[in-house]
Motif scaffolding. Structure first.
Motif, short mmCIF file in Angstrom:
data_model
loop_
_atom_site.label_atom_id
_atom_site.label_comp_id
_atom_site.label_asym_id
_atom_site.label_seq_id
_atom_site.Cartn_x
_atom_site.Cartn_y
_atom_site.Cartn_z
N GLU A 1 0.85 -1.20 0.00
CA GLU A 1 0.00 0.00 0.00
C GLU A 1 0.88 1.24 0.00
O GLU A 1 2.09 1.16 0.26
N ARG B 1 8.86 1.00 5.50
CA ARG B 1 8.09 2.16 5.07
C ARG B 1 9.06 3.03 4.26
O ARG B 1 9.95 3.66 4.82
N GLU C 1 0.75 5.28 1.46
CA GLU C 1 0.03 6.25 2.29
C GLU C 1 0.98 7.38 2.66
O GLU C 1 2.09 7.14 3.12
N HIS C 2 0.51 8.62 2.44
CA HIS C 2 1.30 9.81 2.76
C HIS C 2 2.69 9.73 2.12
O HIS C 2 3.72 10.00 2.76
N LYS C 3 2.71 9.34 0.85
CA LYS C 3 3.97 9.25 0.09
C LYS C 3 4.99 8.33 0.76
O LYS C 3 6.19 8.55 0.70
N ARG C 4 4.49 7.27 1.36
CA ARG C 4 5.36 6.23 1.90
C ARG C 4 4.82 4.88 1.43
O ARG C 4 3.63 4.61 1.51
N LYS D 1 4.55 0.86 1.67
CA LYS D 1 4.64 -0.23 2.64
C LYS D 1 4.98 -1.52 1.91
O LYS D 1 4.25 -1.97 1.02
#
Length: 238
Positions: A209, A221, A211-214, A216
């Motif tokens: 996934e 991360r 999320e917030h330009k990170r 997983k």
């Protein structure tokens, strides 16, 4: 001796003079020019090749982060700032280092990081090419005194780590190798791997996934650097 072609942008005259004196003490740094305004740097880089930009974060005309993010072909960057509040954001842009303490020892440590990246990326790659090209889903990588066979399908991500890279895999844990990340990137199949940060390459099929330009991937991360974000999101068709 090869030299890092360097420029400084710093509107603090005392700091500018200090950084200039530091550069003059390092034999493998050639200071081309100093600037006080960010837009002058943008104009200069449109016509001149530079390997290292030493950039004051708090500039009068444009924020140092905005300046670096705007550069199409950005050199290695060392930020200089009054505090470390936005250090993470700077590293997400791919900065080599972030200096609050501008003593010579700390400055030299940062420049040495940039020098190692420069030396790796400009070194002849014949031997590396023979040992890292991914053929039939396999490649051989030098790791210490060993040469390790890695299945490209087992690679989760590749991380720049000082003088080394860390190859994170599903079956062999982490394999350390002295090859530069840019060299290894050129040997991996582009349909399966993409550069998302100056220090990271990821396997597309291992992304769980974003999320917030990170990104997983397992317990990792991985930041998406501003320089690589547009290409990455186009690559995954978002």
């Amino acid at each position: 001796m090869k030299q890092l072609q360097c420029i400084i942008v710093d509107n603090n005259s005392q700091s500018n003079d200090l950084l200039r004196s530091y550069c003059e003490r390092v034999p493998y740094v050639n200071l081309q020019r100093t600037f006080e305004c960010g837009f002058d740097v943008i104009d200069y880089l449109n016509s001149t090749t530079v390997d290292l930009l030493i950039c004051r974060l708090e500039l009068p005309d444009i924020n140092g982060l905005e300046l670096v993010a705007s550069l199409k072909n950005c050199p290695e960057v060392i930020f200089v700032a009054e505090s470390g509040i936005v250090a993470l954001e700077a590293y997400n842009l791919g900065a080599v280092d972030f200096l609050v303490d501008v003593g010579f020892a700390r400055f030299l440590k940062a420049v040495n990081k940039a020098w190692r990246l420069f030396a790796t990326e400009t070194a002849p790659s014949v031997e590396i090419q023979n040992q890292t090209t991914c053929v039939d889903g396999q490649m051989f990588v030098k790791s210490g005194s060993r040469i390790v066979r890695i299945s490209c399908g087992d690679i989760l991500a590749i991380e720049g780590y000082g003088d080394y890279i860390k190859i994170h895999t599903t079956t062999q844990g982490v394999v350390y190798s002295p090859w530069g990340i840019r060299v290894l990137e050129s040997k991996l199949p582009s349909e399966n791997f993409v550069r998302v940060h100056r220090s990271y390459i990821v396997a597309i099929d291992k992304i769980e996934e974003i999320e917030h330009k990170r990104i997983k991937i397992g317990q990792m991360r991985i930041p998406i650097g501003e320089t690589f974000a547009k290409r990455f999101f186009e690559y995954i068709d978002i």
